[in-house]
Design a protein around this motif. Structure first.
Motif, mmCIF file in Angstrom:
data_model
loop_
_atom_site.group_PDB
_atom_site.id
_atom_site.type_symbol
_atom_site.label_atom_id
_atom_site.label_comp_id
_atom_site.label_asym_id
_atom_site.label_seq_id
_atom_site.Cartn_x
_atom_site.Cartn_y
_atom_site.Cartn_z
ATOM 1 N N ALA A 1 0.833 -1.209 0.000
ATOM 2 C CA ALA A 1 0.000 0.000 0.000
ATOM 3 C C ALA A 1 0.864 1.255 0.000
ATOM 4 C CB ALA A 1 -0.932 -0.005 1.217
ATOM 5 N N VAL A 2 1.922 1.262 0.808
ATOM 6 C CA VAL A 2 2.821 2.417 0.853
ATOM 7 C C VAL A 2 3.483 2.612 -0.509
ATOM 8 C CG1 VAL A 2 4.981 3.278 1.850
ATOM 9 C CG2 VAL A 2 3.208 2.328 3.339
ATOM 10 N N TRP A 3 3.967 1.529 -1.085
ATOM 11 C CA TRP A 3 4.623 1.593 -2.391
ATOM 12 C C TRP A 3 3.652 2.132 -3.461
ATOM 13 C CZ3 TRP A 3 5.683 -3.235 -5.803
ATOM 14 C CH2 TRP A 3 6.406 -2.862 -6.928
ATOM 15 N N ALA A 4 2.424 1.629 -3.459
ATOM 16 C CA ALA A 4 1.439 2.076 -4.440
ATOM 17 C C ALA A 4 1.064 3.541 -4.214
ATOM 18 C CB ALA A 4 0.204 1.180 -4.388
ATOM 19 N N LEU A 5 0.972 3.958 -2.957
ATOM 20 C CA LEU A 5 0.676 5.366 -2.675
ATOM 21 C C LEU A 5 1.798 6.280 -3.146
ATOM 22 C CD1 LEU A 5 -1.044 5.253 0.831
ATOM 23 C CD2 LEU A 5 -2.046 6.013 -1.336
ATOM 24 N N ILE A 6 3.034 5.846 -2.961
ATOM 25 C CA ILE A 6 4.173 6.631 -3.459
ATOM 26 C C ILE A 6 4.084 6.778 -4.976
ATOM 27 C CG2 ILE A 6 6.680 6.609 -3.787
ATOM 28 C CD1 ILE A 6 6.865 5.385 -0.933
ATOM 29 N N SER A 7 3.748 5.694 -5.661
ATOM 30 C CA SER A 7 3.579 5.763 -7.118
ATOM 31 C C SER A 7 2.451 6.723 -7.495
ATOM 32 C CB SER A 7 3.279 4.373 -7.690
ATOM 33 O OG SER A 7 4.372 3.524 -7.521
ATOM 34 N N THR A 8 1.379 6.681 -6.729
ATOM 35 C CA THR A 8 0.248 7.572 -6.996
ATOM 36 C C THR A 8 0.670 9.027 -6.838
ATOM 37 O OG1 THR A 8 -1.331 5.908 -6.245
ATOM 38 C CG2 THR A 8 -2.097 8.183 -6.301
ATOM 39 N N PHE A 9 1.348 9.344 -5.743
ATOM 40 C CA PHE A 9 1.769 10.724 -5.490
ATOM 41 C C PHE A 9 2.833 11.198 -6.480
ATOM 42 C CE2 PHE A 9 0.268 9.806 -1.007
ATOM 43 C CZ PHE A 9 -0.927 10.491 -1.184
ATOM 44 N N ARG A 10 3.586 10.262 -7.048
ATOM 45 C CA ARG A 10 4.597 10.617 -8.053
ATOM 46 C C ARG A 10 4.003 10.656 -9.466
ATOM 47 N NH1 ARG A 10 9.721 7.191 -7.557
ATOM 48 N NH2 ARG A 10 10.607 8.931 -8.728
ATOM 49 N N ASN A 11 2.675 10.474 -9.546
ATOM 50 C CA ASN A 11 1.944 10.559 -10.802
ATOM 51 C C ASN A 11 2.393 9.492 -11.810
ATOM 52 O OD1 ASN A 11 -0.113 11.642 -12.298
ATOM 53 N ND2 ASN A 11 1.170 13.185 -13.276
ATOM 54 N N ARG A 12 2.593 8.285 -11.317
ATOM 55 C CA ARG A 12 3.015 7.170 -12.175
ATOM 56 C C ARG A 12 1.880 6.153 -12.291
ATOM 57 N NH1 ARG A 12 8.880 7.230 -12.830
ATOM 58 N NH2 ARG A 12 9.614 8.864 -11.458
ATOM 59 N N SER A 13 1.796 5.545 -13.444
ATOM 60 C CA SER A 13 0.787 4.499 -13.632
ATOM 61 C C SER A 13 1.333 3.158 -13.131
ATOM 62 C CB SER A 13 0.400 4.399 -15.115
ATOM 63 O OG SER A 13 1.517 4.013 -15.879
ATOM 64 N N MET A 14 0.455 2.185 -13.105
ATOM 65 C CA MET A 14 0.836 0.854 -12.647
ATOM 66 C C MET A 14 1.804 0.228 -13.641
ATOM 67 S SD MET A 14 -1.787 -2.021 -11.423
ATOM 68 C CE MET A 14 -1.553 -3.582 -12.200
ATOM 69 N N ASP A 15 2.814 -0.488 -13.113
ATOM 70 C CA ASP A 15 3.779 -1.149 -13.990
ATOM 71 C C ASP A 15 3.910 -2.622 -13.617
ATOM 72 O OD1 ASP A 15 5.348 -1.177 -11.689
ATOM 73 O OD2 ASP A 15 6.685 0.404 -12.369
ATOM 74 N N THR A 16 4.839 -3.279 -14.263
ATOM 75 C CA THR A 16 5.043 -4.714 -14.050
ATOM 76 C C THR A 16 5.413 -5.034 -12.607
ATOM 77 O OG1 THR A 16 5.794 -4.881 -16.330
ATOM 78 C CG2 THR A 16 6.289 -6.735 -14.897
#
Length: 121
Positions: A17-32
């Protein structure tokens, strides 16, 4: 239910969840890598599901059998559902879906433990 496996699932889910939230805040889409992470979490949940079913087949029963089975089925279905939804959402909100699901899983795991052993309440 195996307490150590439940704790591992809860920690892995919160880390995801933390990792996905960081990706969200960095404006990145889901990756492999997100898919790999959610896949590993799903394998842990499948393991807990198999262990629970084997224990029930061996005679151990939760206090509320139908509720336990419903929670267990839901917990096992959340990771593939959020991975699919995250893949379809090609914006920063894909990882947000994963984060939300991974924040729900520890709560549901605690509830599964409480249903399995009511003395934990």
């Amino acid at each position: 239910m195996i307490g150590g496996l439940t704790t591992t699932i809860e920690i892995a889910s919160l880390a995801m969840a933390v990792w996905a939230l960081i990706s969200t805040f960095r404006n990145r889409s889901m990756d492999t890598w997100h898919l790999i992470g959610i896949g590993l979490l799903w394998l842990l949940l499948l393991g807990q599901g198999v262990v629970s079913v084997v224990m029930m087949a061996g005679g151990e029963r939760p206090a509320e059998m139908v509720t336990f089975i419903a929670y267990l089925a839901t917990v096992v279905l959340i990771p593939p559902a959020c991975a699919l939804w995250g893949l379809m959402e090609r914006t920063r909100w894909g990882p947000a879906v994963i984060a939300f699901a991974c924040l729900i899983l520890p709560v549901m795991m605690v509830r599964l433990e409480q249903i399995w052993d009511p003395s934990l309440v």
